[in-house]
Design a protein around this motif. Structure first.
Motif, PDB file in Angstrom:
ATOM      1  N   THR A  16       0.847  -1.195   0.000  1.00 52.47           N
ATOM      2  CA  THR A  16       0.000   0.000   0.000  1.00 52.47           C
ATOM      3  C   THR A  16       0.880   1.241   0.000  1.00 52.47           C
ATOM      4  OG1 THR A  16      -1.804  -1.123   1.162  1.00 52.47           O
ATOM      5  CG2 THR A  16      -1.782   1.287   1.237  1.00 52.47           C
ATOM      6  N   VAL A  24       1.081   5.327   0.157  1.00 49.96           N
ATOM      7  CA  VAL A  24       0.342   6.476   0.686  1.00 49.96           C
ATOM      8  C   VAL A  24       1.118   7.740   0.350  1.00 49.96           C
ATOM      9  CG1 VAL A  24      -0.596   7.574   2.754  1.00 49.96           C
ATOM     10  CG2 VAL A  24      -0.563   5.081   2.582  1.00 49.96           C
ATOM     11  N   GLU A  50       3.296   2.017   3.251  1.00 46.06           N
ATOM     12  CA  GLU A  50       2.654   1.962   4.560  1.00 46.06           C
ATOM     13  C   GLU A  50       3.204   0.797   5.384  1.00 46.06           C
ATOM     14  OE1 GLU A  50      -1.779   3.102   5.797  1.00 46.06           O
ATOM     15  OE2 GLU A  50      -1.672   1.214   4.691  1.00 46.06           O
ATOM     16  N   ASP A  51       3.382   1.049   6.679  1.00 46.17           N
ATOM     17  CA  ASP A  51       3.819   0.033   7.647  1.00 46.17           C
ATOM     18  C   ASP A  51       5.228  -0.479   7.401  1.00 46.17           C
ATOM     19  OD1 ASP A  51       1.365   0.126   8.945  1.00 46.17           O
ATOM     20  OD2 ASP A  51       0.506  -1.422   7.667  1.00 46.17           O
ATOM     21  N   ALA A  95      -4.264   6.690  -1.220  1.00 46.68           N
ATOM     22  CA  ALA A  95      -3.669   5.383  -0.936  1.00 46.68           C
ATOM     23  C   ALA A  95      -4.100   4.416  -2.023  1.00 46.68           C
ATOM     24  CB  ALA A  95      -4.099   4.874   0.435  1.00 46.68           C
ATOM     25  N   THR A 110      -3.197   0.086  -3.432  1.00 43.01           N
ATOM     26  CA  THR A 110      -2.518  -1.169  -3.150  1.00 43.01           C
ATOM     27  C   THR A 110      -2.238  -1.911  -4.454  1.00 43.01           C
ATOM     28  OG1 THR A 110      -3.659  -1.313  -1.017  1.00 43.01           O
ATOM     29  CG2 THR A 110      -2.685  -3.341  -1.862  1.00 43.01           C
ATOM     30  N   ARG A 119      -7.526   9.482   1.357  1.00 45.65           N
ATOM     31  CA  ARG A 119      -7.472   9.376   2.820  1.00 45.65           C
ATOM     32  C   ARG A 119      -8.121  10.600   3.468  1.00 45.65           C
ATOM     33  NH1 ARG A 119      -3.675   5.591   5.078  1.00 45.65           N
ATOM     34  NH2 ARG A 119      -4.024   3.718   3.807  1.00 45.65           N
TER      35      ARG A 119
END
Length: 329
Positions: free
Chosen positions: A243, A245, A269-270, A302, A304, A325
């Motif tokens: 993903t 962002v 992300e993450d 965002a 994916t 978002r």
């Protein structure tokens, strides 16, 4: 009991001298008898018992990624050189049980507790084969074992690169033993200064005894190779379910209607300590129209898909779930 505190203090001091370990570590091992405790010595360039805040944050994030990489290795049906962005549910459930412990002075030591179910009325026969040994253990202990085995394999690959001038294949052929980009990035993040080193040690839950293990040392040459190997593995292998962002910074399509190409300046992300990057993707007409409005209003989006390198470009293949978002209050 009269004199209890002084007796315990004497006992801890005697054990500390006999075992060559600090009283604090021995006391911790006794008080958390139902958990494997992993110690990360980060060796910062700072006063004893302290670390620069930016380096400390990176070290704690790397500790989380290191433990998570072991959980995914244990839970996933197959090993990969880049772990999927969508982690197995069992690995995520396990991570909610892991706890950070107190830090220690010296090289600024981080601790992580992995709770391990006790052995109840059963006898286990120790086997030399690591695969057989892991299969007989509960998931939590298997994660601890897998972490140490994969870490030693990664350092072995780094030594082959240094001593024999091998390429990234020294790492990729060890994928089945848990070596991957995520693990290498985490290990490289344990060094909190340029040219520094790190040490990984562990004590095993007293409720499920295990043979003592020796510390694992990461030297500065290995750390440099680990960092480069992680980049090469990510560049060579597409990453699924990534993903992105960020902000839409470029739009292009040939006509007034139909799909179009979009460029997003953002982060993954993450991902630990991720850098800002530009990622290209092609969107269907409806999503392209949404991207156009997002570009005009400057909002965050965002999306994916599967991330891969094409020359100097980072490209997101098969994008889905393109969304805007909501703005933070």
């Amino acid at each position: 009991m009269r004199g209890y505190l002084s007796h315990i203090a004497t006992l801890l001091k005697t054990l500390s001298i006999a075992e060559g370990r600090s009283e604090a570590k021995i006391s911790l091992e006794i008080s958390v008898s139902d958990a494997d405790v992993h110690y990360i010595h980060t060796d910062p360039d700072a006063e004893p018992g302290t670390t620069p805040i930016e380096e400390g944050v990176k070290a704690f994030e790397s500790l989380r990624q290191w433990v998570l990489s072991g959980a995914v290795l244990t839970a996933a049906p197959q090993a990969r050189v880049v772990q999927p962005a969508r982690k197995p549910t069992r690995a995520l459930d396990f991570m909610r049980s892991v706890r950070l412990g107190p830090t220690f002075e010296g090289s600024y030591i981080l601790t992580a507790y992995i709770p391990v179910p006790g052995r109840i009325g059963q006898t286990e026969i120790e086997m030399d084969d690591p695969l057989v040994r892991r299969a007989s253990q509960p998931f939590e202990r298997a994660v601890s074992l897998r972490l140490r085995e994969a870490t030693k394999e990664a350092l072995g690959a780094a030594d082959e690169v240094i001593q024999r001038s091998e390429g990234v294949e020294a790492f990729t052929r060890r994928a089945e033993w848990g070596v991957n980009a995520n693990l290498c990035e985490a290990l490289a993040g344990f060094t909190t200064k340029e040219g520094g080193q790190a040490k990984i040690d562990a004590t095993w839950a007293l409720s499920r005894p295990a043979a003592p293990t020796t510390p694992i040392i990461l030297n500065r040459n290995q750390v440099s190779v680990l960092r480069d190997a992680a980049k090469e593995m990510r560049a060579a292998a597409p990453e699924d379910d990534i993903t992105v962002v960020g902000a839409v910074v470029r739009l292009h399509r040939e006509g007034a209607f139909g799909p179009g190409e979009v460029s997003i300046a953002g982060i993954i992300e993450d991902r630990v300590n991720d850098r800002l990057r530009r990622i290209w993707l092609e969107l269907a007409e409806d999503d392209y129209s949404l991207a156009t409005r997002a570009h005009d209003s400057g909002v965050t989006v965002a999306v994916t898909g599967s991330l891969e390198k094409r020359g100097n470009r980072s490209v997101l293949r098969d994008p889905y779930n393109f969304t805007v978002r909501p703005e933070s209050p």
